[in-house]
Scaffold this active site. Structure first.
Site, PDB file in Angstrom:
ATOM      1  N   THR A 167      -5.193 -11.085  10.063  1.00  0.00           N
ATOM      2  CA  THR A 167      -5.128 -11.358  11.503  1.00  0.00           C
ATOM      3  C   THR A 167      -6.420 -10.800  12.116  1.00  0.00           C
ATOM      4  OG1 THR A 167      -3.768  -9.354  11.633  1.00  0.00           O
ATOM      5  CG2 THR A 167      -2.631 -11.451  11.899  1.00  0.00           C
TER       6      THR A 167
ATOM      7  N   LYS B 144       3.325  -0.472  15.476  1.00  0.00           N
ATOM      8  CA  LYS B 144       2.164  -0.547  14.571  1.00  0.00           C
ATOM      9  C   LYS B 144       0.857  -0.438  15.373  1.00  0.00           C
ATOM     10  CE  LYS B 144      -0.870  -1.510  11.501  1.00  0.00           C
ATOM     11  NZ  LYS B 144      -1.326  -0.516  10.564  1.00  0.00           N
TER      12      LYS B 144
ATOM     13  N   ASN C 278      -2.347   3.138  15.953  1.00  0.00           N
ATOM     14  CA  ASN C 278      -3.815   3.146  15.918  1.00  0.00           C
ATOM     15  C   ASN C 278      -4.404   3.321  17.309  1.00  0.00           C
ATOM     16  OD1 ASN C 278      -4.067   2.957  13.162  1.00  0.00           O
ATOM     17  ND2 ASN C 278      -3.960   0.729  13.164  1.00  0.00           N
TER      18      ASN C 278
ATOM     19  N   ARG D 269      -4.702   6.957  18.388  1.00  0.00           N
ATOM     20  CA  ARG D 269      -5.879   7.646  17.851  1.00  0.00           C
ATOM     21  C   ARG D 269      -7.150   7.182  18.552  1.00  0.00           C
ATOM     22  NH1 ARG D 269      -6.208   7.118  11.870  1.00  0.00           N
ATOM     23  NH2 ARG D 269      -7.771   8.727  12.141  1.00  0.00           N
TER      24      ARG D 269
ATOM     25  N   HIS E 292      -4.496  26.091  22.032  1.00  0.00           N
ATOM     26  CA  HIS E 292      -3.258  25.901  22.797  1.00  0.00           C
ATOM     27  C   HIS E 292      -2.248  25.190  21.897  1.00  0.00           C
ATOM     28  CE1 HIS E 292      -0.463  24.141  25.630  1.00  0.00           C
ATOM     29  NE2 HIS E 292      -1.008  24.828  26.627  1.00  0.00           N
TER      30      HIS E 292
ATOM     31  N   GLY F  14     -15.036   2.881  13.977  1.00  0.00           N
ATOM     32  CA  GLY F  14     -15.150   1.657  13.185  1.00  0.00           C
ATOM     33  C   GLY F  14     -13.886   1.369  12.404  1.00  0.00           C
TER      34      GLY F  14
ATOM     35  N   CYS G 294      -8.955  -1.395  11.563  1.00  0.00           N
ATOM     36  CA  CYS G 294      -7.681  -1.120  12.244  1.00  0.00           C
ATOM     37  C   CYS G 294      -7.911  -0.505  13.624  1.00  0.00           C
ATOM     38  CB  CYS G 294      -6.817  -0.202  11.396  1.00  0.00           C
ATOM     39  SG  CYS G 294      -6.168  -1.030   9.940  1.00  0.00           S
TER      40      CYS G 294
ATOM     41  N   TYR H 228     -18.108   3.105   7.860  1.00  0.00           N
ATOM     42  CA  TYR H 228     -17.383   3.438   9.082  1.00  0.00           C
ATOM     43  C   TYR H 228     -16.675   4.788   9.004  1.00  0.00           C
ATOM     44  CZ  TYR H 228     -12.505   2.343   7.761  1.00  0.00           C
ATOM     45  OH  TYR H 228     -11.251   2.368   7.199  1.00  0.00           O
TER      46      TYR H 228
ATOM     47  N   ARG I 172     -17.011  -2.235   7.729  1.00  0.00           N
ATOM     48  CA  ARG I 172     -16.419  -3.083   8.772  1.00  0.00           C
ATOM     49  C   ARG I 172     -16.396  -2.364  10.122  1.00  0.00           C
ATOM     50  NH1 ARG I 172     -11.033  -5.161   5.909  1.00  0.00           N
ATOM     51  NH2 ARG I 172     -11.243  -3.126   4.915  1.00  0.00           N
TER      52      ARG I 172
HETATM   53  N1  LIG Z   1      -5.916  -3.357   4.595  1.00  0.00           N
HETATM   54  C1  LIG Z   1      -5.304  -2.430   5.300  1.00  0.00           C
HETATM   55  O1  LIG Z   1      -5.580  -1.239   5.149  1.00  0.00           O
HETATM   56  C2  LIG Z   1      -4.237  -2.802   6.291  1.00  0.00           C
HETATM   57  C3  LIG Z   1      -3.400  -1.796   6.787  1.00  0.00           C
HETATM   58  C4  LIG Z   1      -2.385  -2.138   7.660  1.00  0.00           C
HETATM   59  C5  LIG Z   1      -2.239  -3.463   8.050  1.00  0.00           C
HETATM   60  N2  LIG Z   1      -3.081  -4.431   7.585  1.00  0.00           N
HETATM   61  C6  LIG Z   1      -2.855  -5.797   8.021  1.00  0.00           C
HETATM   62  O2  LIG Z   1      -2.312  -6.556   6.950  1.00  0.00           O
HETATM   63  C7  LIG Z   1      -2.744  -7.912   7.027  1.00  0.00           C
HETATM   64  C8  LIG Z   1      -3.418  -8.304   5.719  1.00  0.00           C
HETATM   65  O3  LIG Z   1      -4.546  -7.466   5.569  1.00  0.00           O
HETATM   66  P1  LIG Z   1      -5.320  -7.328   4.192  1.00  0.00           P
HETATM   67  O4  LIG Z   1      -6.203  -6.139   4.334  1.00  0.00           O
HETATM   68  O5  LIG Z   1      -4.377  -7.419   3.042  1.00  0.00           O
HETATM   69  O6  LIG Z   1      -6.193  -8.666   4.239  1.00  0.00           O
HETATM   70  P2  LIG Z   1      -7.063  -9.286   3.063  1.00  0.00           P
HETATM   71  O7  LIG Z   1      -8.134 -10.055   3.714  1.00  0.00           O
HETATM   72  O8  LIG Z   1      -7.371  -8.243   2.046  1.00  0.00           O
HETATM   73  O9  LIG Z   1      -6.048 -10.285   2.339  1.00  0.00           O
HETATM   74  C9  LIG Z   1      -5.465 -11.376   2.936  1.00  0.00           C
HETATM   75  C10 LIG Z   1      -5.302 -12.491   1.898  1.00  0.00           C
HETATM   76  O10 LIG Z   1      -4.632 -13.571   2.536  1.00  0.00           O
HETATM   77  C11 LIG Z   1      -5.192 -14.781   2.050  1.00  0.00           C
HETATM   78  N3  LIG Z   1      -4.852 -15.865   2.987  1.00  0.00           N
HETATM   79  C12 LIG Z   1      -5.444 -16.214   4.152  1.00  0.00           C
HETATM   80  N4  LIG Z   1      -4.777 -17.227   4.731  1.00  0.00           N
HETATM   81  C13 LIG Z   1      -3.749 -17.540   3.912  1.00  0.00           C
HETATM   82  C14 LIG Z   1      -2.709 -18.505   3.960  1.00  0.00           C
HETATM   83  N5  LIG Z   1      -2.587 -19.337   4.994  1.00  0.00           N
HETATM   84  N6  LIG Z   1      -1.839 -18.547   2.946  1.00  0.00           N
HETATM   85  C15 LIG Z   1      -1.952 -17.698   1.889  1.00  0.00           C
HETATM   86  N7  LIG Z   1      -2.911 -16.769   1.795  1.00  0.00           N
HETATM   87  C16 LIG Z   1      -3.798 -16.684   2.787  1.00  0.00           C
HETATM   88  C17 LIG Z   1      -6.659 -14.480   1.883  1.00  0.00           C
HETATM   89  O11 LIG Z   1      -7.280 -15.360   0.988  1.00  0.00           O
HETATM   90  C18 LIG Z   1      -6.620 -13.029   1.370  1.00  0.00           C
HETATM   91  O12 LIG Z   1      -6.619 -12.974  -0.046  1.00  0.00           O
HETATM   92  C19 LIG Z   1      -3.665  -7.978   8.242  1.00  0.00           C
HETATM   93  O13 LIG Z   1      -2.919  -8.367   9.365  1.00  0.00           O
HETATM   94  C20 LIG Z   1      -4.122  -6.541   8.407  1.00  0.00           C
HETATM   95  O14 LIG Z   1      -4.484  -6.261   9.741  1.00  0.00           O
HETATM   96  C21 LIG Z   1      -4.063  -4.127   6.693  1.00  0.00           C
END
Ligand SMILES: NC(=O)c1ccc[n+]([C@@H]2O[C@H](COP(=O)([O-])OP(=O)(O)OC[C@H]3O[C@@H](n4cnc5c(N)ncnc54)[C@H](O)[C@@H]3O)[C@@H](O)[C@H]2O)c1
Length: 420
Positions: A82, A202, A206, A209, A240, A253, A256, A310, A318
């Site tokens: 997202t 959720k 973040n 912070r 305190h 950075g 999240c 970051y 990122r």
């Molecule tokens: N990475 C983190 O530390 C973290 C922590 C908390 C929340 N999140 C949230 O979790 C979600 C996923 O993050 P992530 O870090 O795993 O992302 P990522 O980019 O590592 O992985 C996402 C995967 O989804 C695939 N994808 C995209 N569109 C698709 C579709 N229509 N159908 C099937 N697969 C599809 C991509 O090819 C990719 O492999 C995001 O909303 C992110 O904000 C991530």
């Protein structure tokens, strides 16, 4: 029980693996074919400690496999990206696509879970309208919930199991059903609520912070103006028992903290603090550049920047505020730049030509050294040698990380972000 995980990235793949490791039949779907090919060979294309070994194990045991198409399943878990749009709103395209795909296969009795970080109201406003088109009764025929991920990269395997989990159901029955699913591997507490509350939790974790860092950054700028040391103010104020002022720095950075608060802002009709905090943190690189301009009289001075990721001790760039600083220096000034980061390969950057392999190379002939990231490796640098190599012995520490007394003894002038 068969589970389908849609989106096999940093979140989806470890989640799929944890279910598979605990005996569930799991299939994973991803639009990126490389992910699927690697998975079916027991390989991964991302970095996460312990993940590779687990993937190998569950693929060999035939508990997890990658599929080219979504099919029938008892549970669908969506963990697609997202990202943030130019206008700072959430890009929900991938979530919509994934839900549309699931809606073609979901049947009576199935469970749908969204894990992607999403603006409050996503389940109600985006997911339910798509799933309703199936004609199935939401909350009675199919069970829908939002369950956010709060894991820390680098500790994902451990935290998936140990962290408490939130489940926001469209109704209580949905929340209960989803709780049963995650109970397969979650050892932390599982708290049930409604979907909009879980979505907001959720984001608020973040945002809390980010807002507190903005407060610390505002304190830092105010202290600089008033001739006070913000770091001392923070240390003493935090004595305190109910005060916990965060640390200032050159900006915030990561994918999240620097992003999630905007997902609340886009939904707000009133409210200022969250947006302003984001802006304060986003503007910190401008403040750092302003300080540099005040120090450097020679418009072609050489600046050596140490650290561009970051956060410390990783290579992730990122939304890095130091990258923003570098972009501004390159676009808006004539300063010469030399950049070092022990974790980042220069070939992964767009600043390959100004990145060097050693701190010595970076500081040679420099008029100032900027400590951008507090990598542990920077603590014990050979500052004697650095002093010899620099044109002007001046260090700008944006993290309050270096031993100032020692530096001053070696003849360095030290500018500290937050100290007036
Ligand atoms: N990475 C983190 O530390 C973290 C922590 C908390 C929340 N999140 C949230 O979790 C979600 C996923 O993050 P992530 O870090 O795993 O992302 P990522 O980019 O590592 O992985 C996402 C995967 O989804 C695939 N994808 C995209 N569109 C698709 C579709 N229509 N159908 C099937 N697969 C599809 C991509 O090819 C990719 O492999 C995001 O909303 C992110 O904000 C991530």
């Amino acid at each position: 029980m068969k589970i389908t995980v849609i989106g096999l990235g940093y979140i989806g793949l470890p989640t799929a693996v944890m279910f598979a490791k605990n005996g569930v039949d799991v299939v994973g779907y991803d639009v990126n074919k490389k992910v699927l090919t690697a998975l079916n060979q027991g390989e991964i294309i991302i970095e996460e400690p312990g993940l590779k070994e687990l993937v190998k194990e569950v693929v060999n045991n035939k508990k997890l496999r990658g599929v080219n198409e979504i099919g029938e399943s008892d549970v669908f878990i969506v963990s697609v990206p997202t990202p943030i749009n130019e206008d700072k709103t959430a890009n929900m395209k991938y979530v919509k696509q994934a839900t549309e795909s699931v809606s073609k296969h979901i049947k009576k009795g199935d469970i749908f879970v969204l894990e992607s970080t999403s603006p409050p109201g996503t389940i109600e406003e985006i997911i339910l309208p798509i799933l309703s088109k199936t004609g199935l009764n939401i909350g009675e025929d199919i069970f829908v919930a939002y369950s956010p991920e709060r894991v820390l990269p680098g500790r994902v395997i451990q935290e998936l199991v140990e962290n408490d989990r939130l489940i926001g159901g469209v109704n209580e029955k949905s929340a209960q059903k989803v709780k049963e699913v995650y109970s397969v591997f979650v050892k932390g507490n599982i708290y049930l609520t409604d979907s909009k509350t879980a979505e907001m939790c959720k984001l608020m974790e973040n945002t809390y912070r980010d807002v507190n860092i903005a407060l610390a950054n505002e304190l830092a700028i105010t202290c600089e103006e008033m001739g006070i040391n913000a770091w001392e103010v923070i240390e003493l104020s935090n004595k305190h028992p109910r005060v916990n002022i965060h640390q200032p720095g050159p900006g915030v950075g990561g994918h999240c903290l620097a992003v999630d608060p905007w997902f609340i802002v886009e939904k707000q009709k009133e409210g200022e603090i969250i947006r302003m905090s984001r802006e304060i943190n986003d503007d910190m690189p401008i403040h750092v550049l302003k300080t540099l301009k005040n120090i450097l009289k020679n418009k072609k001075a050489k600046i050596a920047i140490l650290g561009i990721s970051y956060k410390p001790n990783i290579d992730d760039m990122r939304e890095s505020p130091i990258i923003k600083l570098i972009d501004m220096i390159l676009e808006k000034t004539n300063y010469r730049l030399s950049i070092h980061d022990p974790y980042v390969s220069k070939f992964n950057t767009k600043i390959e030509d100004i990145m060097v392999d050693s701190v010595e190379e970076a500081v040679e002939g420099a008029d100032i050294m900027v400590l951008g990231v507090n990598h542990d490796k920077y603590r014990d640098l050979d500052f004697d040698k650095i002093a010899d190599l620099m044109n002007v012995k001046h260090i700008y520490d944006t993290r309050n990380f270096l031993d100032q007394q020692m530096l001053e003894k070696l003849g360095f002038e030290v500018t500290l972000l937050g100290r007036g």
